[in-house]
Motif scaffolding. Structure first.
Motif, PDB file in Angstrom:
ATOM      1  N   MET A   1      68.481   3.693-124.694  1.00 52.40           N
ATOM      2  CA  MET A   1      67.265   3.763-123.545  1.00 52.40           C
ATOM      3  C   MET A   1      67.331   5.068-123.033  1.00 52.40           C
ATOM      4  SD  MET A   1      66.627   1.480-120.359  1.00 52.40           S
ATOM      5  CE  MET A   1      65.090   1.547-119.420  1.00 52.40           C
ATOM      6  N   ILE A   2      66.277   5.711-122.769  1.00 58.55           N
ATOM      7  CA  ILE A   2      66.178   7.071-122.228  1.00 58.55           C
ATOM      8  C   ILE A   2      66.197   6.861-120.671  1.00 58.55           C
ATOM      9  CG2 ILE A   2      64.613   9.256-122.076  1.00 58.55           C
ATOM     10  CD1 ILE A   2      63.790   8.620-124.826  1.00 58.55           C
ATOM     11  N   ASP A   3      66.863   7.555-120.248  1.00 56.73           N
ATOM     12  CA  ASP A   3      67.041   7.809-118.607  1.00 56.73           C
ATOM     13  C   ASP A   3      65.754   8.460-118.124  1.00 56.73           C
ATOM     14  OD1 ASP A   3      69.719   8.469-116.216  1.00 56.73           O
ATOM     15  OD2 ASP A   3      67.616   8.057-115.746  1.00 56.73           O
ATOM     16  N   ILE A   4      64.743   7.938-117.476  1.00 53.56           N
ATOM     17  CA  ILE A   4      63.680   8.597-117.161  1.00 53.56           C
ATOM     18  C   ILE A   4      63.906   9.681-116.066  1.00 53.56           C
ATOM     19  CG2 ILE A   4      61.233   8.505-116.353  1.00 53.56           C
ATOM     20  CD1 ILE A   4      61.187   5.611-117.656  1.00 53.56           C
ATOM     21  N   ASP A   5      64.949   8.957-115.075  1.00 48.44           N
ATOM     22  CA  ASP A   5      65.109  10.047-113.866  1.00 48.44           C
ATOM     23  C   ASP A   5      65.799  11.378-114.443  1.00 48.44           C
ATOM     24  OD1 ASP A   5      66.202   7.555-111.624  1.00 48.44           O
ATOM     25  OD2 ASP A   5      64.181   8.149-112.087  1.00 48.44           O
ATOM     26  N   LEU A   6      66.680  11.268-115.396  1.00 50.68           N
ATOM     27  CA  LEU A   6      67.100  12.495-116.086  1.00 50.68           C
ATOM     28  C   LEU A   6      66.021  13.324-116.693  1.00 50.68           C
ATOM     29  CD1 LEU A   6      69.241  14.480-116.575  1.00 50.68           C
ATOM     30  CD2 LEU A   6      70.120  12.872-118.567  1.00 50.68           C
ATOM     31  N   VAL A   7      65.148  12.882-117.085  1.00 46.01           N
ATOM     32  CA  VAL A   7      63.995  13.743-117.791  1.00 46.01           C
ATOM     33  C   VAL A   7      63.211  14.480-116.789  1.00 46.01           C
ATOM     34  CG1 VAL A   7      61.739  13.519-119.409  1.00 46.01           C
ATOM     35  CG2 VAL A   7      63.833  12.244-119.936  1.00 46.01           C
ATOM     36  N   CYS A   8      62.973  13.743-115.742  1.00 43.38           N
ATOM     37  CA  CYS A   8      62.057  14.383-114.644  1.00 43.38           C
ATOM     38  C   CYS A   8      63.017  15.389-113.880  1.00 43.38           C
ATOM     39  CB  CYS A   8      61.939  13.181-113.677  1.00 43.38           C
ATOM     40  SG  CYS A   8      60.705  11.876-114.367  1.00 43.38           S
ATOM     41  N   PHE A   9      64.342  15.131-113.846  1.00 45.72           N
ATOM     42  CA  PHE A   9      65.388  16.068-113.349  1.00 45.72           C
ATOM     43  C   PHE A   9      65.053  17.403-114.097  1.00 45.72           C
ATOM     44  CE2 PHE A   9      68.787  17.808-110.625  1.00 45.72           C
ATOM     45  CZ  PHE A   9      69.502  18.325-111.827  1.00 45.72           C
ATOM     46  N   LEU A  10      65.306  17.311-115.429  1.00 44.88           N
ATOM     47  CA  LEU A  10      65.364  18.473-116.362  1.00 44.88           C
ATOM     48  C   LEU A  10      64.047  18.971-116.359  1.00 44.88           C
ATOM     49  CD1 LEU A  10      67.277  16.701-119.314  1.00 44.88           C
ATOM     50  CD2 LEU A  10      68.158  18.175-117.627  1.00 44.88           C
ATOM     51  N   LYS A  11      63.064  18.369-116.333  1.00 42.63           N
ATOM     52  CA  LYS A  11      61.687  18.798-116.207  1.00 42.63           C
ATOM     53  C   LYS A  11      61.414  19.680-114.987  1.00 42.63           C
ATOM     54  CE  LYS A  11      56.571  17.611-116.570  1.00 42.63           C
ATOM     55  NZ  LYS A  11      56.222  18.210-115.153  1.00 42.63           N
ATOM     56  N   GLU A  12      61.880  19.144-113.911  1.00 41.07           N
ATOM     57  CA  GLU A  12      61.457  19.864-112.419  1.00 41.07           C
ATOM     58  C   GLU A  12      62.451  20.998-112.147  1.00 41.07           C
ATOM     59  OE1 GLU A  12      59.782  15.741-110.315  1.00 41.07           O
ATOM     60  OE2 GLU A  12      61.715  17.010-109.668  1.00 41.07           O
ATOM     61  N   ASN A  13      63.610  21.223-112.950  1.00 34.96           N
ATOM     62  CA  ASN A  13      64.565  22.194-112.299  1.00 34.96           C
ATOM     63  C   ASN A  13      64.950  23.036-113.673  1.00 34.96           C
ATOM     64  OD1 ASN A  13      65.455  21.082-109.639  1.00 34.96           O
ATOM     65  ND2 ASN A  13      65.618  19.496-110.858  1.00 34.96           N
ATOM     66  N   GLN A  14      63.970  22.988-114.670  1.00 31.12           N
ATOM     67  CA  GLN A  14      64.218  23.766-115.971  1.00 31.12           C
ATOM     68  C   GLN A  14      64.463  25.251-115.857  1.00 31.12           C
ATOM     69  OE1 GLN A  14      61.822  25.829-117.873  1.00 31.12           O
ATOM     70  NE2 GLN A  14      60.341  25.857-116.482  1.00 31.12           N
ATOM     71  N   LEU A  15      64.062  25.839-114.822  1.00 33.32           N
ATOM     72  CA  LEU A  15      64.384  27.180-114.621  1.00 33.32           C
ATOM     73  C   LEU A  15      65.665  27.555-114.009  1.00 33.32           C
ATOM     74  CD1 LEU A  15      60.921  28.671-113.619  1.00 33.32           C
ATOM     75  CD2 LEU A  15      61.963  28.968-115.840  1.00 33.32           C
ATOM     76  N   GLY A  16      65.839  26.653-113.219  1.00 33.90           N
ATOM     77  CA  GLY A  16      67.268  27.097-112.418  1.00 33.90           C
ATOM     78  C   GLY A  16      68.473  26.664-113.201  1.00 33.90           C
TER      79      GLY A  16
ATOM     80  N   ARG B 236      71.142  12.144-107.610  1.00 33.88           N
ATOM     81  CA  ARG B 236      71.036  10.619-107.611  1.00 33.88           C
ATOM     82  C   ARG B 236      71.647   9.798-106.191  1.00 33.88           C
ATOM     83  NH1 ARG B 236      70.852   7.635-112.391  1.00 33.88           N
ATOM     84  NH2 ARG B 236      72.316   6.113-111.561  1.00 33.88           N
ATOM     85  N   LYS B 237      72.722  10.618-105.937  1.00 34.31           N
ATOM     86  CA  LYS B 237      73.188   9.997-104.572  1.00 34.31           C
ATOM     87  C   LYS B 237      72.310  10.349-103.341  1.00 34.31           C
ATOM     88  CE  LYS B 237      77.573  10.049-102.251  1.00 34.31           C
ATOM     89  NZ  LYS B 237      78.977  10.817-101.968  1.00 34.31           N
ATOM     90  N   ILE B 238      71.610  11.519-103.356  1.00 29.57           N
ATOM     91  CA  ILE B 238      70.633  11.519-102.379  1.00 29.57           C
ATOM     92  C   ILE B 238      69.487  10.556-102.639  1.00 29.57           C
ATOM     93  CG2 ILE B 238      69.004  13.194-101.489  1.00 29.57           C
ATOM     94  CD1 ILE B 238      70.798  15.451-102.233  1.00 29.57           C
ATOM     95  N   ARG B 239      69.067  10.169-103.552  1.00 28.62           N
ATOM     96  CA  ARG B 239      68.158   9.170-103.614  1.00 28.62           C
ATOM     97  C   ARG B 239      68.643   7.860-103.623  1.00 28.62           C
ATOM     98  NH1 ARG B 239      66.514   9.184-108.413  1.00 28.62           N
ATOM     99  NH2 ARG B 239      67.685  10.506-109.553  1.00 28.62           N
ATOM    100  N   GLY B 240      69.910   7.567-103.258  1.00 26.05           N
ATOM    101  CA  GLY B 240      70.483   6.420-102.914  1.00 26.05           C
ATOM    102  C   GLY B 240      70.777   5.632-104.119  1.00 26.05           C
ATOM    103  N   GLU B 241      70.926   6.196-105.283  1.00 25.60           N
ATOM    104  CA  GLU B 241      71.510   5.698-106.213  1.00 25.60           C
ATOM    105  C   GLU B 241      73.009   5.740-106.574  1.00 25.60           C
ATOM    106  OE1 GLU B 241      67.368   5.936-108.575  1.00 25.60           O
ATOM    107  OE2 GLU B 241      69.177   6.640-109.647  1.00 25.60           O
ATOM    108  N   ASP B 242      73.677   5.400-107.610  1.00 29.39           N
ATOM    109  CA  ASP B 242      75.077   5.528-107.756  1.00 29.39           C
ATOM    110  C   ASP B 242      75.339   6.744-108.541  1.00 29.39           C
ATOM    111  OD1 ASP B 242      77.678   3.678-109.729  1.00 29.39           O
ATOM    112  OD2 ASP B 242      77.688   5.450-108.142  1.00 29.39           O
ATOM    113  N   GLY B 243      75.721   7.793-107.788  1.00 27.38           N
ATOM    114  CA  GLY B 243      75.875   9.072-108.410  1.00 27.38           C
ATOM    115  C   GLY B 243      77.179   9.125-109.045  1.00 27.38           C
ATOM    116  N   GLU B 244      78.413   8.669-108.341  1.00 22.95           N
ATOM    117  CA  GLU B 244      79.664   8.802-108.773  1.00 22.95           C
ATOM    118  C   GLU B 244      79.920   8.200-109.950  1.00 22.95           C
ATOM    119  OE1 GLU B 244      82.265   7.538-105.547  1.00 22.95           O
ATOM    120  OE2 GLU B 244      81.575   9.341-104.201  1.00 22.95           O
ATOM    121  N   GLY B 245      79.221   6.973-110.320  1.00 22.85           N
ATOM    122  CA  GLY B 245      79.406   6.066-111.371  1.00 22.85           C
ATOM    123  C   GLY B 245      78.938   6.967-112.550  1.00 22.85           C
TER     124      GLY B 245
END
Length: 525
Positions: free
Chosen positions: A1-16, A37-46
């Motif tokens: 399964m593809i992580d949609i959040d990660l796709v959005c993260f890569l797309k929005e920050n592709q230059l940086g 992920r942690k800022i958005r309230g999800e499990d960032g450490e896991g």
């Protein structure tokens, strides 16, 4: 399964993600995504690194050409290129009603507070149970996070900033007393050392010779009138009655070979630190000029500051002023009255930047008034804690009406909104030993250069010959001669001198008595 959040993260920050300072490093990208992920309230450490790499490969397989990897000797694998267009197409295929990254649409006509809008957006989602207070705490936590630019700035200073020569001081009193019996003192100076007798001292104190060759020693300067029971003199090397004082004084013993060794080691270290400098694109302050430009040599102008035309000098990023405040005590130098200092046109020197004003205890409020008159806001105060010859805090000063002055105050004024300042790199305390009368600690210059950048224009007013240094322009009536390297400043200064000569010549022709030149301003022919 593809992580949609990660796709959005890569797309929005592709230059940086593929530019400095990350440079496509997968471990750093994984860390940034976990923080997101942690800022958005999800499990960032896991979210482990292995899982992150596996998901990246899935995205690359699902959308060929969206991610381009490269091999690097320092890291196992890194991202070289991110195609925003292909990732956008992947999102259209995979997502239909996915709303995590869509903006919140407020249907109510009446405007709501930002906090209410954020709370409502979270409560609309079935997988989120954050309350208003939870969200407020989370926002406060995010705002309290220190920006990465601060830490990067500190690391840059530690890895590229030059160091000063440092030689430790021996704290063994037995070593000092032993050395006193082997040195020859003439006119309060150590002129020779009986090296042949030093091996005998090893029997009294082991490793004495090794300590002698690696540390500074303070030898008791014993005279016929010295009374050891009285202890150390409060003034030590600054004592005005050195030949008659009954307290104990000290002379510094520093072998020339040790001094040369430390100087060479410091030079080698600074050369190594200088070679580590690169073009830092990710912080304010030091930029390409730190690599491709060299500092201007020291410049100075001998003049009476009270009568000098400051428009000659141009604009500066940082200014130091050490006025000769009238503290109503007998001082070995001339002073200015309060009105003269308040009338100085220091407002001409900066459009934006910082002014550092040394003040005495009596003149603190007057100094603040002066800064406000010149267009500055008093934003901070630096304290210089004075230490004596032995590195101890001074408990008996030569000034002070009610309490002995063991520190000095430096007011910090801010003008304009200089966003280019390197903030939070230094502290507001300087602990340094006293030297000649009214001479300030050299540590201040390094603090200011780190704050405004080494190639910014910097000015010192009321300076002396010992204040001259590369990258600085110094003006004052106790300087020797004039030396200007900047062509525009030199042209304006020569015009100022020509006009002054013409005025003096006109007064002589008219028969008007000319005032004799003083040390405040010496006209050079």
């Amino acid at each position: 399964m593809i992580d949609i959040d990660l796709v959005c993260f890569l797309k929005e920050n592709q230059l940086g993600l593929v530019a400095l300072p990350v440079l496509g490093n997968l471990e750093e990208i994984c860390l940034l995504y976990a923080i997101d992920r942690k800022i958005r309230g999800e499990d960032g450490e896991g979210y482990t690194f292995e899982r992150f790499v596996e998901v990246l490969k899935r995205i690359s397989e699902a959308a060929p050409g969206s991610l381009k990897f490269k091999n690097d000797c320092l890291m196992a694998e890194a991202l070289e290129f991110i195609d925003e267009t292909i990732l956008g197409r992947l999102l259209l295929v995979v997502t239909t009603p996915y709303i995590k990254y869509k903006p919140v649409v407020v249907k109510e006509e009446k405007p709501k507070l930002l906090l209410d809008r954020l709370t409502g957006a979270l409560e609309d989602k079935p997988d989120c149970r954050l309350t208003r207070h939870n969200l407020l705490d989370q926002l406060r936590t995010s705002l309290d996070v220190v920006p990465a630019s601060v830490e990067l700035g500190k690391e840059r200073v530690q890895n590229t900033g030059s160091i000063a020569e440092y030689i430790p001081v021996c704290a063994n009193r037995q070593h000092a007393m032993l050395l006193a019996s082997y040195v020859h003192i003439v006119n309060n100076k150590i002129v020779s050392l009986q090296s042949a007798k030093l091996p005998k001292a090893e029997s009294y104190s082991p490793r004495f010779i090794e300590c002698l060759q690696s540390k500074i020693h303070y030898v008791p300067n014993l005279k016929p009138q010295t009374d050891l029971s009285l202890g150390d003199c409060s003034y030590l090397d600054t004592c005005h009655k050195l030949n008659t004082c009954r307290y104990v004084h000290y002379l510094q013993y520093l072998p020339e070979s040790l001094k040369t060794k430390i100087a060479n080691e410091t030079k080698q270290t600074n050369n190594k630190l200088s070679s580590q400098r690169a073009v830092p694109f990710y912080v304010h302050g030091n930029c390409c000029s730190d690599v491709v430009k060299s500092q201007l040599p020291e410049q100075w102008i001998q003049c009476d500051v009270r009568k000098f035309d400051f428009s000659i000098l141009g604009k500066f990023s940082a200014v130091i002023a050490d006025p000769a405040w009238n503290i109503h005590m007998n001082l070995p130098y001339g002073t200015c009255n309060d009105v003269e200092l308040l009338d100085l046109p220091l407002n001409q020197l900066q459009d934006e930047g910082m002014l550092f004003l040394w003040v005495t205890g009596r003149a603190i409020e007057l100094g603040k008034e002066s800064l406000e008159k010149w267009g500055y806001e008093v934003v901070h105060e630096i304290s210089w804690i004075k230490t004596n010859q032995l590195g101890r805090t001074i408990v008996t000063g030569r000034t002070g009406h009610w309490l002995n002055h063991s520190k000095e105050h430096l007011l910090v004024g801010l003008k304009g909104n200089p966003s280019w300042l390197n903030r939070r790199l230094d502290t507001d305390l300087i602990v340094s030993s006293t030297r000649e009368t009214s001479r300030k600690p050299d540590e201040l210059y390094g603090l200011i250069e780190r704050l405004v950048g080494p190639h910014a224009r910097k000015l010192e007013i009321f300076g002396r010959d010992h204040n001259l240094r590369p990258g600085w322009l110094t003006v004052g009536n106790q300087l020797t001669g004039t030396c200007i390297h900047e062509a525009d400043v030199k042209m304006r200064y020569q015009k100022f001198i020509s006009n002054r000569k013409a005025d003096l010549a006109k007064k002589r022709v008219d028969g008007t008595p000319c005032r004799k030149s003083t040390n405040a301003f010496k006209l050079r022919q």
